[in-house]
Structures are given as C-alpha cells and as structure tokens.
Design an enzyme around this catalytic site. Sequence first.
Site, PDB file in Angstrom:
ATOM      1  N   HIS A  68     -10.209   1.303   1.051  1.00 39.15           N
ATOM      2  CA  HIS A  68      -9.727   2.636   1.449  1.00 39.15           C
ATOM      3  C   HIS A  68     -10.885   3.614   1.563  1.00 39.15           C
ATOM      4  CE1 HIS A  68      -5.387   2.663   1.710  1.00 39.15           C
ATOM      5  NE2 HIS A  68      -5.221   2.079   0.542  1.00 39.15           N
TER       6      HIS A  68
ATOM      7  N   HIS B 131      -8.867  -3.691  -2.546  1.00 33.50           N
ATOM      8  CA  HIS B 131      -7.989  -2.926  -1.643  1.00 33.50           C
ATOM      9  C   HIS B 131      -8.331  -1.431  -1.715  1.00 33.50           C
ATOM     10  CE1 HIS B 131      -3.844  -2.063   0.136  1.00 33.50           C
ATOM     11  NE2 HIS B 131      -4.201  -0.878  -0.344  1.00 33.50           N
ATOM     12  N   GLU B 132      -8.512  -0.921  -2.939  1.00 31.19           N
ATOM     13  CA  GLU B 132      -8.810   0.513  -3.103  1.00 31.19           C
ATOM     14  C   GLU B 132     -10.200   0.849  -2.577  1.00 31.19           C
ATOM     15  OE1 GLU B 132      -6.304   2.223  -3.630  1.00 31.19           O
ATOM     16  OE2 GLU B 132      -5.106   0.548  -4.333  1.00 31.19           O
TER      17      GLU B 132
ATOM     18  N   CYS C  47       0.854  -1.189   0.000  1.00 33.45           N
ATOM     19  CA  CYS C  47       0.000   0.000   0.000  1.00 33.45           C
ATOM     20  C   CYS C  47       0.889   1.238   0.000  1.00 33.45           C
ATOM     21  CB  CYS C  47      -0.891  -0.003   1.246  1.00 33.45           C
ATOM     22  SG  CYS C  47      -1.992   1.413   1.327  1.00 33.45           S
TER      23      CYS C  47
END
Length: 164
Positions: A143, A139-140, A97
């Site tokens: 966020h 993953h994004e 990351c």
Amino acid sequence: MIQVFQYPHETLLQTSTAWTDADAIQGYDDKEKFESDMIKLMLDERGMGLAANQIGITKRFFAIGHETFDTFQKHAIIWNPQVINSSEEKVIDVEGCLSFKDVFVKVERPKIIEVQYETTQGKTRFAKLDGMESKCFQHELDHLDGITFNKRVSKLRWQMANKG
Ligand SMILES: [Zn+2]
C-alpha cells in the site's frame, strides 16, 4: 475523524514518503491518541492491517495486529517499515483489503520475510515473519508503494474474485 477510503481513492495510488520526527498528523497533537484511533478504526472494520494512505495520509506507516500473530500479537503502528530479506519459497493465500469491500483473492507472496521498522517510541526493531503475519505485512507495505492487491494478481483471477 479518520476513515478508510475505498479504491481508487487518489492516496491509494500514491507512493508514500518516509515518516520523520518533523512530521505531524493533521488534527492530532498527540501521536498516541492518533495511534489508538487508527487501531480502533482497523478493529472496527475487522482488519489485521491498515496502511496510512488508506486513511489519506501518504506517509510510511501502517497499523498491524492480530491475536494469532507472533510478533504483532498486540496491535501496533509500524513506522518506516522495510523488508530486508524474503524467502524464495512463496505461498498463495487469500487476502482481503479494507479499501475493497467484499473482495477476496488469492495472492502469491514470499513465505518468510525479515523486516525492519520503527516503533512509536522511535526504536528500530527487526523481526522474522511467517504465515498470515508475513502476508499481512507485505500487503500493507505494498500500500505504501501505491500497490493495491489487484495489481498482484492476473486480470482473470481478479475478474473471478469480483464475481463473488
Ligand atoms: Zn489493503
């Protein structure tokens, strides 16, 4: 000038809100100029994804792209992304990351996801993602919900990863 903030910068902990036509990016008159700056920043940092809140903007969009990807082979900004279906099959693979320099950890996630998002031109698109591309999208998207990848692994695994 946009920059990548490191954990635990406050915007990384926040849940982002939907991008609407009424929104604007501070310091930019032109969405396309912003888009190319954000993608350039991601590439300079050698990332495959970069979420808006990693650069301090708590709106739902992220940059994604890698030459090995199928759908996002060309780098793009994805607006209001959503996962509409995920496979029961999961995979465990290493993630990094840009907000955690030099930390790599194995994270378990659904293998295949079906997603919906908007393009910069405001068109709604659907795609089915697998492999690294699926992992990166998840993953994004995490966020945007204030979930950084340290929250997806056990404390022990996180401590091991930080020992390098
Ligand atoms: Zn990240």
